[in-house]
Design a protein around this motif. Sequence first.
Motif, PDB file in Angstrom:
ATOM      1  N   LEU A  15       0.890  -1.303   0.039  1.00  0.00           N
ATOM      2  CA  LEU A  15       0.126  -0.069   0.012  1.00  0.00           C
ATOM      3  C   LEU A  15       0.786   1.347   0.066  1.00  0.00           C
ATOM      4  O   LEU A  15       0.773   2.140  -0.723  1.00  0.00           O
ATOM      5  CB  LEU A  15      -0.940   0.125   1.079  1.00  0.00           C
ATOM      6  CG  LEU A  15      -2.064   1.291   1.369  1.00  0.00           C
ATOM      7  CD1 LEU A  15      -3.098   0.762   0.108  1.00  0.00           C
ATOM      8  CD2 LEU A  15      -2.904   0.968   2.467  1.00  0.00           C
ATOM      9  N   PRO A  16       1.670   1.366   0.834  1.00  0.00           N
ATOM     10  CA  PRO A  16       2.630   2.666   0.742  1.00  0.00           C
ATOM     11  C   PRO A  16       3.352   3.029  -0.629  1.00  0.00           C
ATOM     12  O   PRO A  16       3.617   4.119  -0.710  1.00  0.00           O
ATOM     13  CB  PRO A  16       3.795   2.536   1.812  1.00  0.00           C
ATOM     14  CG  PRO A  16       3.194   1.215   2.569  1.00  0.00           C
ATOM     15  CD  PRO A  16       2.459   0.120   1.663  1.00  0.00           C
ATOM     16  N   ARG A  17       3.443   2.070  -1.454  1.00  0.00           N
ATOM     17  CA  ARG A  17       3.865   2.321  -2.646  1.00  0.00           C
ATOM     18  C   ARG A  17       2.802   2.948  -3.645  1.00  0.00           C
ATOM     19  O   ARG A  17       3.520   3.735  -4.719  1.00  0.00           O
ATOM     20  CB  ARG A  17       4.519   1.163  -3.464  1.00  0.00           C
ATOM     21  CG  ARG A  17       5.692   0.712  -2.674  1.00  0.00           C
ATOM     22  CD  ARG A  17       6.492  -0.676  -2.995  1.00  0.00           C
ATOM     23  NE  ARG A  17       6.592  -0.769  -4.674  1.00  0.00           N
ATOM     24  CZ  ARG A  17       6.862  -2.338  -5.058  1.00  0.00           C
ATOM     25  NH1 ARG A  17       7.185  -3.045  -4.338  1.00  0.00           N
ATOM     26  NH2 ARG A  17       7.241  -2.134  -6.488  1.00  0.00           N
ATOM     27  N   LEU A  18       1.590   2.832  -3.660  1.00  0.00           N
ATOM     28  CA  LEU A  18       0.795   3.457  -4.531  1.00  0.00           C
ATOM     29  C   LEU A  18       0.859   5.040  -4.399  1.00  0.00           C
ATOM     30  O   LEU A  18       1.024   5.746  -3.468  1.00  0.00           O
ATOM     31  CB  LEU A  18      -0.587   3.104  -3.857  1.00  0.00           C
ATOM     32  CG  LEU A  18      -1.447   1.697  -3.964  1.00  0.00           C
ATOM     33  CD1 LEU A  18      -2.622   1.863  -3.375  1.00  0.00           C
ATOM     34  CD2 LEU A  18      -1.283   1.163  -5.481  1.00  0.00           C
ATOM     35  N   GLY A  19       0.736   5.552  -5.635  1.00  0.00           N
ATOM     36  CA  GLY A  19       1.025   6.935  -5.830  1.00  0.00           C
ATOM     37  C   GLY A  19       2.359   7.402  -5.736  1.00  0.00           C
ATOM     38  O   GLY A  19       2.929   8.555  -6.027  1.00  0.00           O
ATOM     39  N   GLY A  20       3.278   6.589  -5.611  1.00  0.00           N
ATOM     40  CA  GLY A  20       4.781   6.829  -5.623  1.00  0.00           C
ATOM     41  C   GLY A  20       5.417   6.596  -6.738  1.00  0.00           C
ATOM     42  O   GLY A  20       5.102   5.941  -7.734  1.00  0.00           O
ATOM     43  N   ALA A  21       6.726   6.748  -6.566  1.00  0.00           N
ATOM     44  CA  ALA A  21       7.860   6.558  -7.841  1.00  0.00           C
ATOM     45  C   ALA A  21       7.755   5.315  -7.961  1.00  0.00           C
ATOM     46  O   ALA A  21       8.069   4.858  -9.327  1.00  0.00           O
ATOM     47  CB  ALA A  21       9.127   7.226  -7.717  1.00  0.00           C
ATOM     48  N   ASN A  22       7.715   4.269  -6.941  1.00  0.00           N
ATOM     49  CA  ASN A  22       7.733   2.767  -7.115  1.00  0.00           C
ATOM     50  C   ASN A  22       6.493   2.148  -7.237  1.00  0.00           C
ATOM     51  O   ASN A  22       6.438   0.931  -6.486  1.00  0.00           O
ATOM     52  CB  ASN A  22       8.586   2.389  -5.913  1.00  0.00           C
ATOM     53  CG  ASN A  22       9.420   1.311  -6.005  1.00  0.00           C
ATOM     54  OD1 ASN A  22       9.737   0.800  -7.479  1.00  0.00           O
ATOM     55  ND2 ASN A  22       9.684   0.463  -5.173  1.00  0.00           N
ATOM     56  N   GLY A  23       5.468   2.733  -7.707  1.00  0.00           N
ATOM     57  CA  GLY A  23       4.048   2.136  -7.647  1.00  0.00           C
ATOM     58  C   GLY A  23       3.320   2.832  -8.641  1.00  0.00           C
ATOM     59  O   GLY A  23       3.632   3.798  -9.412  1.00  0.00           O
TER      60      GLY A  23
END
Length: 285
Positions: A75-83
């Motif tokens: 979940l923490p990767r959603l919306g980030g550079a790695n997701g």
Amino acid sequence: MQYGYPGLARLPGTLPWKLAPRLGRDPRETRRSTEDFLLMRFEQVFPESTQVQRMQWTSAHMDMLALEMIDGTALPRLGGANGPSIELDGWEHVQRLVDRKKGFIIVLTHFDRLMTSVVAFARRGLKMNALTMPVLDNPDLDSVHRRFLTRKVNNLVGVMRGQYRSTSESLRPVHDGLAAGEIWIILADVWQPTFGRLRKHPFLGGEISLPTGIERLAKSTGVPLVHAISYTQGVDRLTVDVDPLPEDPKAAVDAVIQRLERDVRARPWAWWQWGVWDNMWKRTE
């Protein structure tokens, strides 16, 4: 749950989301049973649809189940550079409520990858709390399922930076928190046999009976509501729409269910509640 999705979550970039539909959520026989059920349900609710459409909807629903599994795991990767990317439309409606420095309720429905909106808001600095149906206190959960869900809940709490409470617990902290200026996420289209206070809404050619808890909570605390809806645009791209809602809590919930009906008509595959359809919905005479 024990090895597949935790293993996928270690892969770089959006690769976990691209591979998740191949892994699926269920064993082969369970998957076939779910697909047969969905085909039957789609034909029942949308008799004008073709077999090809129903097969496409069923395939898309099964992909959504798998994508939600990897969403919960990473979940923490959603919306980030790695997701996967998240495009947020309508943030100004949330910001307007934040600027009032009072509590409010973010209303979600069981539509598409609903955790996306939580992540999108958290990335704008919003601290939230969540009230959900009982999840971890199910005595029938096996150890693997319980560990997976515990990780999912912990990831959600880490993103929200707030409380996670179940409807099986006292709702006093939710009431007091809203009155004190907290923000709470609550799902509108829930059902369980113990619900006593229900209200009917026009829905897909009949009526759907839903609990009145959100509107009663909003009325007793005097807080406003706002509605967030997630849409999968691809395995690695999502959008979140935010709808402002009327000040009157009853009218606000009505607006949420009206939007849900439009969304379900447009994307039947993206609704999670087909399994409890017979309990929630009745045809109007």
